[in-house]
Motif scaffolding. Structure first.
Motif, short mmCIF file in Angstrom:
data_model
loop_
_atom_site.label_atom_id
_atom_site.label_comp_id
_atom_site.label_asym_id
_atom_site.label_seq_id
_atom_site.Cartn_x
_atom_site.Cartn_y
_atom_site.Cartn_z
N VAL A 280 0.84 -1.20 0.00
CA VAL A 280 0.00 0.00 0.00
C VAL A 280 0.87 1.24 0.00
CG1 VAL A 280 -1.66 1.33 1.36
CG2 VAL A 280 -1.99 -1.13 1.08
N ALA A 281 1.92 1.24 0.84
CA ALA A 281 2.82 2.39 0.90
C ALA A 281 3.54 2.63 -0.42
CB ALA A 281 3.83 2.19 2.03
N ALA A 282 3.84 1.53 -1.14
CA ALA A 282 4.56 1.64 -2.42
C ALA A 282 3.64 1.99 -3.58
CB ALA A 282 5.29 0.34 -2.70
N GLY A 283 2.34 2.00 -3.35
CA GLY A 283 1.41 2.32 -4.43
C GLY A 283 1.02 1.14 -5.28
N ASP A 284 1.33 -0.09 -4.81
CA ASP A 284 0.92 -1.28 -5.55
C ASP A 284 -0.55 -1.61 -5.32
OD1 ASP A 284 3.52 -1.73 -6.50
OD2 ASP A 284 4.05 -2.91 -4.75
N LEU A 285 -1.02 -1.35 -4.11
CA LEU A 285 -2.38 -1.71 -3.71
C LEU A 285 -3.10 -0.51 -3.10
CD1 LEU A 285 -1.78 -5.14 -1.89
CD2 LEU A 285 -2.32 -4.78 -4.31
N ARG A 286 -4.41 -0.58 -3.12
CA ARG A 286 -5.25 0.35 -2.39
C ARG A 286 -6.07 -0.44 -1.38
NH1 ARG A 286 -9.14 2.26 -5.38
NH2 ARG A 286 -8.76 0.97 -7.23
N ARG A 287 -6.23 0.10 -0.18
CA ARG A 287 -6.97 -0.59 0.88
C ARG A 287 -8.20 0.22 1.23
NH1 ARG A 287 -7.55 -0.33 6.40
NH2 ARG A 287 -7.72 -2.33 7.54
N SER A 288 -9.35 -0.46 1.25
CA SER A 288 -10.60 0.21 1.62
C SER A 288 -10.84 0.06 3.11
CB SER A 288 -11.77 -0.39 0.83
OG SER A 288 -11.95 -1.75 1.19
N ASP A 289 -11.85 0.77 3.60
CA ASP A 289 -12.16 0.73 5.04
C ASP A 289 -12.58 -0.65 5.51
OD1 ASP A 289 -11.56 3.40 5.24
OD2 ASP A 289 -13.64 4.06 4.95
N ASP A 290 -13.11 -1.47 4.60
CA ASP A 290 -13.57 -2.81 4.99
C ASP A 290 -12.48 -3.87 4.78
OD1 ASP A 290 -13.62 -2.59 2.27
OD2 ASP A 290 -15.59 -3.49 2.00
N SER A 291 -11.21 -3.42 4.78
CA SER A 291 -10.05 -4.32 4.69
C SER A 291 -10.04 -5.15 3.42
CB SER A 291 -9.99 -5.25 5.92
OG SER A 291 -9.77 -4.51 7.09
N VAL A 292 -10.48 -4.53 2.34
CA VAL A 292 -10.38 -5.15 1.02
C VAL A 292 -9.22 -4.48 0.28
CG1 VAL A 292 -11.49 -5.45 -1.21
CG2 VAL A 292 -12.81 -5.78 0.88
N TYR A 293 -8.35 -5.31 -0.29
CA TYR A 293 -7.19 -4.80 -1.01
C TYR A 293 -7.43 -4.92 -2.51
CZ TYR A 293 -4.66 -4.57 3.38
OH TYR A 293 -4.26 -4.25 4.66
N ARG A 294 -7.13 -3.83 -3.22
CA ARG A 294 -7.34 -3.77 -4.66
C ARG A 294 -6.06 -3.35 -5.35
NH1 ARG A 294 -11.78 -1.61 -2.09
NH2 ARG A 294 -13.81 -2.49 -2.67
N LEU A 295 -5.89 -3.76 -6.60
CA LEU A 295 -4.75 -3.30 -7.38
C LEU A 295 -4.84 -1.80 -7.63
CD1 LEU A 295 -4.34 -6.01 -10.18
CD2 LEU A 295 -3.03 -5.80 -8.07
N SER A 296 -3.70 -1.14 -7.60
CA SER A 296 -3.66 0.27 -7.96
C SER A 296 -3.90 0.44 -9.45
CB SER A 296 -2.29 0.85 -7.58
OG SER A 296 -1.28 0.26 -8.39
N ASP A 297 -4.15 1.69 -9.88
CA ASP A 297 -4.39 1.95 -11.30
C ASP A 297 -3.21 1.51 -12.15
OD1 ASP A 297 -6.83 3.00 -10.64
OD2 ASP A 297 -6.20 5.10 -10.73
N ARG A 298 -2.00 1.72 -11.65
CA ARG A 298 -0.81 1.32 -12.41
C ARG A 298 -0.80 -0.18 -12.66
NH1 ARG A 298 3.76 -0.53 -10.13
NH2 ARG A 298 3.20 0.35 -8.10
N LEU A 299 -1.18 -0.95 -11.66
CA LEU A 299 -1.17 -2.40 -11.82
C LEU A 299 -2.40 -2.91 -12.55
CD1 LEU A 299 0.47 -3.50 -8.47
CD2 LEU A 299 1.42 -3.63 -10.76
N LEU A 300 -3.46 -2.11 -12.60
CA LEU A 300 -4.60 -2.49 -13.44
C LEU A 300 -4.18 -2.53 -14.91
CD1 LEU A 300 -7.56 -0.50 -11.83
CD2 LEU A 300 -7.23 -2.97 -11.85
N ALA A 301 -3.31 -1.60 -15.31
CA ALA A 301 -2.80 -1.63 -16.68
C ALA A 301 -1.98 -2.90 -16.91
CB ALA A 301 -1.94 -0.39 -16.94
#
Length: 248
Positions: A62-83
């Protein structure tokens, strides 16, 4: 000169599994690319990643910008990794069209660029499955169902060509087809022999990297028994198993 590479001499590129690589591989293969932390804990356990190691890796990602974390503790790929996921999906399920015999040609016209800019452009053209005939001249058969990016016009001229050289001979000059096929067969053989989940996972991570370099040529330009389809089918089946096991 191209040379056939005996399968026994081919070494597959199996990189060590880290918590980060496992998480990224799982999310890159998940649609939509998001998982709750409880599902990640369960998913990474067969690959030797413990809960505390996973949570530390997630925080760093998350700190490196690879992932985004939502309030419900779900981790998602960042926009960069979506590409990156889109490129991976295209590698596994390359969209093609009937080939008329035309070739895409990209001629680099920009000058005065530094080494980093030149390297970035080369990487972009390679990712588009073009191959360099000579410096600044890139080609491929026009059988991919995708347009070239509009912003290429700022650095290159694009056109449709019909080379005089026989198409199969030109393809063999542009791509190391025998070597690619030998590595693909070696990966398939390794997967057949692997018996630990971590070994299988590492092998399929290598499969994805190899598929990204598949030129996806028309069938008539490929050597006999081209293993591209078999490699894609093996990966798709494994991804289905992973998704089933995660319950997503």
């Amino acid at each position: 000169m191209r040379m056939n590479v005996p399968e026994r001499s081919v070494e597959v590129d199996l990189r060590p599994l880290s918590a980060r690589s496992v998480v990224l591989s799982l999310l890159l293969g998940t649609h939509p690319p998001e998982l709750a932390v409880k599902d990640l804990v369960r998913a990474v356990e067969p690959f030797g990643v413990g809960g505390s190691t996973l949570r530390a890796a997630l925080s760093r990602m998350v700190a490196a910008g690879d992932l985004r974390r939502s309030d419900d503790s779900v981790y998602r790929l960042s926009d960069r990794l979506l590409a990156r996921q889109r490129r991976q999906d295209e590698a596994v399920e390359a969209r093609t069209r009937a080939w008329s015999g035309d070739w895409e040609m990209v001629v680099v016209t920009a000058t005065g660029r530094g080494p980093a800019e030149r390297a970035e452009l080369r990487a972009r053209l390679t990712a588009l499955r073009l191959a360099e005939l000579r410096e600044g001249v890139w080609l491929r058969p026009g059988n991919l169902s995708r347009p070239l990016p509009d912003d290429l016009a700022a650095v290159a001229e694009t056109c449709t060509a019909r080379p005089d050289r026989p198409a199969r001979e030109l393809a063999e000059r542009l791509w190391p087809l025998d070597a690619w096929a030998a590595t693909a067969r070696a990966l398939l053989a390794h997967i057949e022999r692997a018996d630990r989940p971590a070994d299988v996972f590492a092998a399929f991570a290598a499969v994805v990297r190899h598929l990204l370099t598949d030129p996806v040529l028309p069938a008539g330009l490929l050597p006999a028994d081209w293993p591209g389809a078999a490699l894609r089918a093996a990966y798709a089946d494994y991804q289905w198993q992973i998704t089933r096991d995660m319950g997503t």
